[in-house]
Scaffold this motif. Structure first.
Motif, PDB file in Angstrom:
ATOM      1  N   THR A 303      -7.228  -2.060   0.230  1.00 12.15           N
ATOM      2  CA  THR A 303      -7.375  -2.584   1.585  1.00 12.15           C
ATOM      3  C   THR A 303      -7.160  -1.489   2.616  1.00 12.15           C
ATOM      4  OG1 THR A 303      -6.615  -4.752   0.883  1.00 12.15           O
ATOM      5  CG2 THR A 303      -6.525  -4.293   3.231  1.00 12.15           C
ATOM      6  N   MET A 304      -6.138  -0.635   2.387  1.00 10.98           N
ATOM      7  CA  MET A 304      -5.875   0.458   3.318  1.00 10.98           C
ATOM      8  C   MET A 304      -7.018   1.467   3.321  1.00 10.98           C
ATOM      9  SD  MET A 304      -1.805   1.260   2.985  1.00 10.98           S
ATOM     10  CE  MET A 304      -1.898   2.401   4.366  1.00 10.98           C
ATOM     11  N   CYS A 305      -7.613   1.711   2.159  1.00 10.03           N
ATOM     12  CA  CYS A 305      -8.691   2.692   2.062  1.00 10.03           C
ATOM     13  C   CYS A 305      -9.993   2.154   2.649  1.00 10.03           C
ATOM     14  CB  CYS A 305      -8.910   3.084   0.597  1.00 10.03           C
ATOM     15  SG  CYS A 305      -7.516   3.958  -0.132  1.00 10.03           S
ATOM     16  N   GLY A 315      -9.932 -10.072   5.913  1.00  5.98           N
ATOM     17  CA  GLY A 315      -8.843  -9.926   4.958  1.00  5.98           C
ATOM     18  C   GLY A 315      -7.696  -9.112   5.528  1.00  5.98           C
ATOM     19  N   VAL A 316      -6.476  -9.522   5.229  1.00  6.75           N
ATOM     20  CA  VAL A 316      -5.301  -8.804   5.700  1.00  6.75           C
ATOM     21  C   VAL A 316      -4.348  -8.624   4.530  1.00  6.75           C
ATOM     22  CG1 VAL A 316      -3.332  -8.828   7.254  1.00  6.75           C
ATOM     23  CG2 VAL A 316      -5.514  -9.740   8.027  1.00  6.75           C
ATOM     24  N   GLY A 317      -4.018  -7.371   4.192  1.00  8.85           N
ATOM     25  CA  GLY A 317      -3.044  -7.115   3.145  1.00  8.85           C
ATOM     26  C   GLY A 317      -1.658  -7.012   3.750  1.00  8.85           C
ATOM     27  N   VAL A 318      -0.674  -7.556   3.074  1.00  8.54           N
ATOM     28  CA  VAL A 318       0.699  -7.510   3.564  1.00  8.54           C
ATOM     29  C   VAL A 318       1.544  -6.750   2.548  1.00  8.54           C
ATOM     30  CG1 VAL A 318       2.693  -8.849   4.293  1.00  8.54           C
ATOM     31  CG2 VAL A 318       0.398  -9.713   4.730  1.00  8.54           C
ATOM     32  N   VAL A 319       2.300  -5.758   3.020  1.00  8.50           N
ATOM     33  CA  VAL A 319       3.144  -4.951   2.150  1.00  8.50           C
ATOM     34  C   VAL A 319       4.567  -4.976   2.678  1.00  8.50           C
ATOM     35  CG1 VAL A 319       1.248  -3.426   1.488  1.00  8.50           C
ATOM     36  CG2 VAL A 319       2.648  -2.846   3.470  1.00  8.50           C
ATOM     37  N   PRO A 326       8.263  -6.473   6.381  1.00  8.09           N
ATOM     38  CA  PRO A 326       6.900  -6.861   6.024  1.00  8.09           C
ATOM     39  C   PRO A 326       5.921  -6.399   7.098  1.00  8.09           C
ATOM     40  CG  PRO A 326       8.418  -8.691   5.749  1.00  8.09           C
ATOM     41  CD  PRO A 326       9.174  -7.616   6.469  1.00  8.09           C
ATOM     42  N   ALA A 327       4.833  -5.796   6.688  1.00 12.17           N
ATOM     43  CA  ALA A 327       3.845  -5.278   7.631  1.00 12.17           C
ATOM     44  C   ALA A 327       2.471  -5.348   7.009  1.00 12.17           C
ATOM     45  CB  ALA A 327       4.177  -3.830   8.010  1.00 12.17           C
ATOM     46  N   THR A 328       1.451  -5.443   7.848  1.00  7.61           N
ATOM     47  CA  THR A 328       0.090  -5.466   7.332  1.00  7.61           C
ATOM     48  C   THR A 328      -0.330  -4.057   6.948  1.00  7.61           C
ATOM     49  OG1 THR A 328      -0.925  -5.129   9.498  1.00  7.61           O
ATOM     50  CG2 THR A 328      -0.473  -7.407   8.836  1.00  7.61           C
ATOM     51  N   THR A 329      -1.271  -3.967   6.021  1.00  8.36           N
ATOM     52  CA  THR A 329      -1.782  -2.667   5.616  1.00  8.36           C
ATOM     53  C   THR A 329      -2.459  -1.971   6.791  1.00  8.36           C
ATOM     54  OG1 THR A 329      -3.752  -3.820   4.799  1.00  8.36           O
ATOM     55  CG2 THR A 329      -2.067  -3.244   3.182  1.00  8.36           C
TER      56      THR A 329
END
Length: 458
Positions: A303-305, A315-319, A326-329
């Motif tokens: 997702t980050m790439c 789409g939102v990735g959460v890490v 917690p933060a989005t990619t």
């Protein structure tokens, strides 16, 4: 002072001591758990035997009173809970001698616990979880969708901790995953519209004021690192004040230095030079010195790439990260882009690496390995982040002992309070081969600390 135990045998409290006292303390705890479980069971039975239906209005937070529209028209429980007859709240409040508001909250939490938080409810039923923790999670998830509430419920159960921080982190992740639109709302928390820096001279003794800053997480971390670095330097130069006091004084030192640089025109020179040494000053894009640990899955990395593609597709990735929670990619990717050349990406930490050193203090790489392996203080029921803990030698370090005493298998994170307890309070512990910890107190009672929580063994 006479009391009775679980078998209704009388005893004198002032005669108790040692193991007998601890047994009765545990009995009192278990009795409280059972009493709370009984109360919740009765509350739920009251709700399900008094349902709303044809001709029977449902109970709401406002019960349809004039001027109580909007949120007050919401039914008692969250999404997915059964409707309850209108005046059940008053019946409960009268029977329990509580206020109506208290009754509303208790019944709403009870409904949410049964229908929206099944794993938390199961732990509560098994007498493994305090009522206030279960109800806190119910309140924090009440306004979220049923899907979000159950996802958060599963996540907290997997983590094994129902601490304030664990619940807040899980709720934040759930909101980001299922209700990203709520991230744009203030949600009762400060947001960009509240960014400000203010000084209050009325909140301290003479000569003491308070400084409050609300702003970008990245900017505030950079500034805090600058202040901490300055305070550390002051300590090395002989300042005997506490670290907190030096950090406060560092604000003035930084301001004075910047004023001097501006006055001497250093910043206008090309290239800029130090006013005393005459050496060139290499400008930095960022002062950020803290190390950011981001826990990524392969999906998050992808997702980050492909951030732009993710934005277009919604789409939102959460890490999870150690600095920002917690933060989005997208947020992490944006920070890396903003830092530019000052950002350094390091390899993944191998938490299984076997190595040792012959000094007491572990090197930073070993500390990182241990604190990533054990995310919190390993004392029973303690949730303090390992990043702020001491690293304790499980087998005490011996200056005249064998080599290799400082190694990951002999190190464990303990918060300062539990480090002192282990050193002076008679507690002992060991790290087991499966990575769990067994603790024993001075009375011979034992606990097993695992990644998912603490189990009492005696």
């Amino acid at each position: 002072m006479l009391e009775v135990d679980a078998a209704l045998h009388p005893f004198e409290v002032s005669d108790l001591g040692g193991e007998a006292l601890f047994d009765l303390i545990s009995d009192a705890r278990d009795a409280e758990f059972r009493s709370d479980r009984r109360k919740v069971r009765l509350a739920y039975q009251l709700c399900v035997t008094n349902p709303a239906g044809p001709g029977i209005d449902p109970a709401t937070w406002g019960d349809g009173l004039p001027g109580m529209a909007g949120d007050y028209d919401a039914t008692l429980g969250g999404e997915g809970t059964p409707l309850v007859a209108r005046f059940v709240v008053e019946d409960w409040a009268a029977a329990t001698r509580k206020s109506r508001g208290s009754g509303q909250q208790f019944l709403a939490n009870t409904l949410d616990l049964h229908h929206r938080l099944p794993r938390t409810h199961a732990r509560f039923e098994d007498l493994e979880l305090e009522l206030w923790k279960a109800f806190r999670l119910a309140e924090e998830t009440h306004d979220l969708s049923l899907e979000a509430a159950r996802w958060i419920d599963a996540r907290v159960a997997e983590v094994g901790s129902y601490s304030f921080n664990a619940i807040a982190k899980a709720v934040k992740l759930g909101v980001a995953k299922f209700h990203p639109e709520k991230l744009e709302d203030d949600n009762g928390l400060p947001g960009k519209v509240d960014w400000d820096v203010s000084v209050d001279h009325n909140q301290g003794a003479e000569g003491t004021s308070t400084l409050e800053a609300i702003g970008s997480s990245l900017d505030l971390v950079k500034f805090h690192d600058l202040v901490s670095d300055e305070a550390t330097t002051m300590g090395r130069l002989g300042d005997t004040d506490t670290l907190g006091q030096r950090k406060a004084k560092a604000l003035g030192v930084i301001a004075d230095r910047q004023a001097s640089l501006d006055l001497l025109g250093v910043l206008d020179q090309d290239p800029p030079v130090h006013p005393e040494t005459g050496e060139p000053v290499i400008p930095r894009k960022s002062y950020l010195r803290a190390r950011l640990f981001v826990h990524l899955s392969l999906t998050d990395l992808a997702t980050m790439c492909a951030a732009s593609a993710a934005v277009e597709s919604g789409g939102v990735g959460v890490v999870e990260s150690n600095l920002f929670g917690p933060a989005t990619t997208h947020l992490i990717a944006g920070y890396l882009k903003q830092l530019g050349a000052d950002a350094r990406v390091t390899p993944v930490i191998d938490t299984t690496k076997v190595w040792a050193v012959d000094v007491h203090d572990p090197p930073q790489a070993m500390r990182d390995q241990v604190t990533e392996r054990d995310r919190h203080c390993v004392h029973p029921h303690c949730g303090r982040s390992s990043k702020t803990c001491d690293l304790d030698h499980i087998v005490p370090f011996d200056d005249t002992g064998p080599s290799g005493q400082t190694n990951p298998e002999n190190l464990a994170p303990l918060c300062r309070r539990h480090h002192l307890l282990n050193t002076h309070g008679g507690w002992r512990y060991q790290r087991n081969r499966d990575g769990t910890y067994t603790w024993t107190n001075q009375h011979g009672r034992s606990w097993l600390v695992t990644d998912s929580g603490t189990v009492e063994l005696t």
